[in-house]
Design an enzyme around this catalytic site. Structure first.
Site, mmCIF file in Angstrom:
data_model
loop_
_atom_site.group_PDB
_atom_site.id
_atom_site.type_symbol
_atom_site.label_atom_id
_atom_site.label_comp_id
_atom_site.label_asym_id
_atom_site.label_seq_id
_atom_site.Cartn_x
_atom_site.Cartn_y
_atom_site.Cartn_z
ATOM 1 N N THR A 1 -4.604 5.493 -21.779
ATOM 2 C CA THR A 1 -4.445 4.164 -21.207
ATOM 3 C C THR A 1 -2.990 3.778 -21.427
ATOM 4 O OG1 THR A 1 -4.968 3.141 -23.306
ATOM 5 C CG2 THR A 1 -6.799 3.441 -21.789
ATOM 6 N N ARG B 1 -2.398 -3.014 -17.960
ATOM 7 C CA ARG B 1 -3.678 -2.304 -17.920
ATOM 8 C C ARG B 1 -3.537 -1.171 -16.909
ATOM 9 N NH1 ARG B 1 -6.648 -5.143 -21.208
ATOM 10 N NH2 ARG B 1 -8.242 -3.544 -21.187
ATOM 11 N N TYR C 1 0.846 -1.204 0.000
ATOM 12 C CA TYR C 1 0.000 0.000 0.000
ATOM 13 C C TYR C 1 0.875 1.245 0.000
ATOM 14 C CZ TYR C 1 -5.012 -0.099 -0.041
ATOM 15 O OH TYR C 1 -6.297 -0.139 -0.471
ATOM 16 N N GLU D 1 -0.533 4.925 -0.467
ATOM 17 C CA GLU D 1 -1.314 6.147 -0.717
ATOM 18 C C GLU D 1 -0.425 7.377 -0.639
ATOM 19 O OE1 GLU D 1 -4.744 6.403 1.813
ATOM 20 O OE2 GLU D 1 -5.779 4.799 0.755
ATOM 21 N N LYS E 1 -2.858 -0.151 -24.624
ATOM 22 C CA LYS E 1 -3.270 -0.268 -26.033
ATOM 23 C C LYS E 1 -2.007 -0.253 -26.902
ATOM 24 C CE LYS E 1 -7.876 1.444 -24.903
ATOM 25 N NZ LYS E 1 -8.897 2.502 -25.066
ATOM 26 N N ASP F 1 -6.822 13.047 -25.363
ATOM 27 C CA ASP F 1 -6.924 11.677 -24.850
ATOM 28 C C ASP F 1 -6.337 10.766 -25.922
ATOM 29 O OD1 ASP F 1 -7.627 9.120 -24.139
ATOM 30 O OD2 ASP F 1 -9.746 9.577 -23.741
#
Ligand SMILES: *Cc1c(COP(=O)(O)O)cnc(C)c1O
Length: 419
Positions: free
Chosen positions: A228, A237, A56, A58, A231, A202
């Site tokens: 993204t 991902r 973790y 954050e 692609k 984008d």
């Protein structure tokens, strides 16, 4: 009791393991033409599946809310610095979980609910998150949608300028998911400047082409760029936001704590790997080959009488309008899959059919180019696609083509898959 030994997936969950093995075979034995898909390298997959999954973190490097970040900070800094160098950006936020959350973070950074944003309508080739009415981006914000011209299906810049002057949106989105031509970022920037909007490019589909120099770059024109990472960029991902230094604080706060909690560190590590791969001469060759292959495939389809939206392509993507063939997109896509050719059915501009049974199919070359296929294979592929569409019910023909497809696939092993 704590389990001390750690058996492999094939032992602990043979049912799930069998599904993964079957998917490996499917990805090996078919021609994957969905333009948003690709084959990540073995190195990217290794980082994605690493123990970084367990941590973790954050916050941002050196400003975390948990201890134990010595390695995680270095991983995130590596991803950020490699991406800034690759694209020529001031800042990169690599924490968005995917492309849609990256876009939502841009709204959160610059807009209040009810404010206006402008984007390309979904049926014209835009993305849901550019304000389409079923997306929160069209529900919580006032979305103005521009389109393409009826005459040539190219983006209607007269309409973009007129709507921008009328509505003065805070954000102007330039980005596409089913549009086969390059975008004129200069024109978008000029309109955004005139009305005081922030131009957001984008580049989800095309970030690999931009990195490889095979598509014009929006950097230096758009103040904010989202993408993204899975692609054409061929990473894990995930999503990312690159921006001018002036917007860094707002963007970072919007991603965390505005929208997300802990980042997916294994995905960030894999993105760092993909950014290193994308900076190589081999990746430039790849990006160029993706576009060359799409052009050859488009020429092959046109020569067999298949109509293409805008008459062709200058990207990785082809949108075929099957209306003249009398076969709608869905039965065509189903028959193509039986022949080992995986596409998706898609609306064409001004489609008279509904989105679940539209008139077109969307085809892309990123994945097959990652296998090393070139112009000769594109010509064979164009022939197979045309043969399938000629008679979608000839099961014997579909089976024969599936066999030929499998033989071709065997000659071009895919990256990342066990051989
Ligand atoms: C794919 C895509 C997205 C969304 O990405 P997800 O990772 O599927 O959420 C956003 N914008 C454009 C233009 C895309 O093509």
């Amino acid at each position: 009791m704590t389990q001390r030994i750690d058996p492999p997936l094939s032992v602990t969950d043979p049912e799930l393991d069998a599904l993964i093995r079957a998917e490996e075979r499917r990805q090996a034995d078919t021609l994957r033409l969905i333009p948003s898909e690709n084959y990540a390298s073995r190195a990217v997959l290794e980082a994605s599946g690493s123990v970084l999954n367990n941590k973790y973190s954050e916050g941002y490097p050196h400003k975390r809310y948990y201890q134990g970040q010595v390695n995680i900070d270095a991983v995130e800094e590596l991803a950020v610095s490699r991406l800034c160098a690759l694209f020529g950006a001031d800042h990169a936020n690599v924490q968005p979980y995917s492309g849609s959350p990256a876009n939502l973070a841009v709204y959160v950074a610059f807009m209040q609910p009810g404010d206006k944003s402008m984007g390309l309508a979904l049926p014209a080739g835009g993305h849901l998150t550019h304000g389409w009415n079923v997306s929160v981006t069209g529900k919580y914000y006032q979305a103005i949608q521009y389109g393409v011209r009826q005459s040539d299906h190219l983006i209607d810049f007269d309409q973009v300028a007129a709507l921008a002057r009328e509505h003065r949106p805070k954000l102007l989105w330039a980005g596409t998911t089913a549009y086969p031509r390059v975008l004129d970022y200069d024109r978008f920037a000029e309109i955004a400047r005139e009305v005081g909007a922030i131009l957001v490019a984008d580049i989800a589909h095309i970030s690999g082409l931009v990195a490889g120099g095979a598509h014009p770059s929006p950097f230096g024109k758009a103040e904010v760029v989202t993408s993204t990472t899975h692609k054409t960029l061929r990473g894990p991902r995930g999503g990312m936001i690159l921006c001018d230094a002036a917007h860094q604080k707002r963007i970072d706060r919007a991603v965390f704590p505005g929208l997300q909690g802990g980042p997916h560190n294994s995905a960030i590590a894999a993105l760092a790997v993909a950014a290193k791969e994308a900076a190589t001469p081999a990746f430039r060759d790849y990006a160029r080959a993706v576009v060359d292959n799409a052009r050859v495939l488009a020429e092959g389809l046109l020569s067999r009488g298949i109509a293409l939206v805008t008459g062709g392509t200058d990207t990785h993507l082809i949108l075929a309008d099957l209306t003249p063939t009398g076969v709608p997109g869905k039965p065509a896509a189903v028959a193509l899959e039986k022949a080992g050719i995986v596409t998706n059915y898609n609306s064409v501009p001004f489609d008279t059919r509904g989105p679940f049974d539209p008139s077109g199919i969307r085809i892309g070359t990123p994945a097959i180019t990652s296998r090393g296929m070139g112009p000769d294979e594109m010509r064979r592929l164009a022939g197979w696609i045309a043969d399938v569409i000629e008679d979608v019910e000839d099961e014997a023909r579909l089976a024969r083509i599936a066999g030929e497809v499998k033989d071709l696939c065997d000659q071009f092993p895919a990256p990342g898959l066990p051989s």
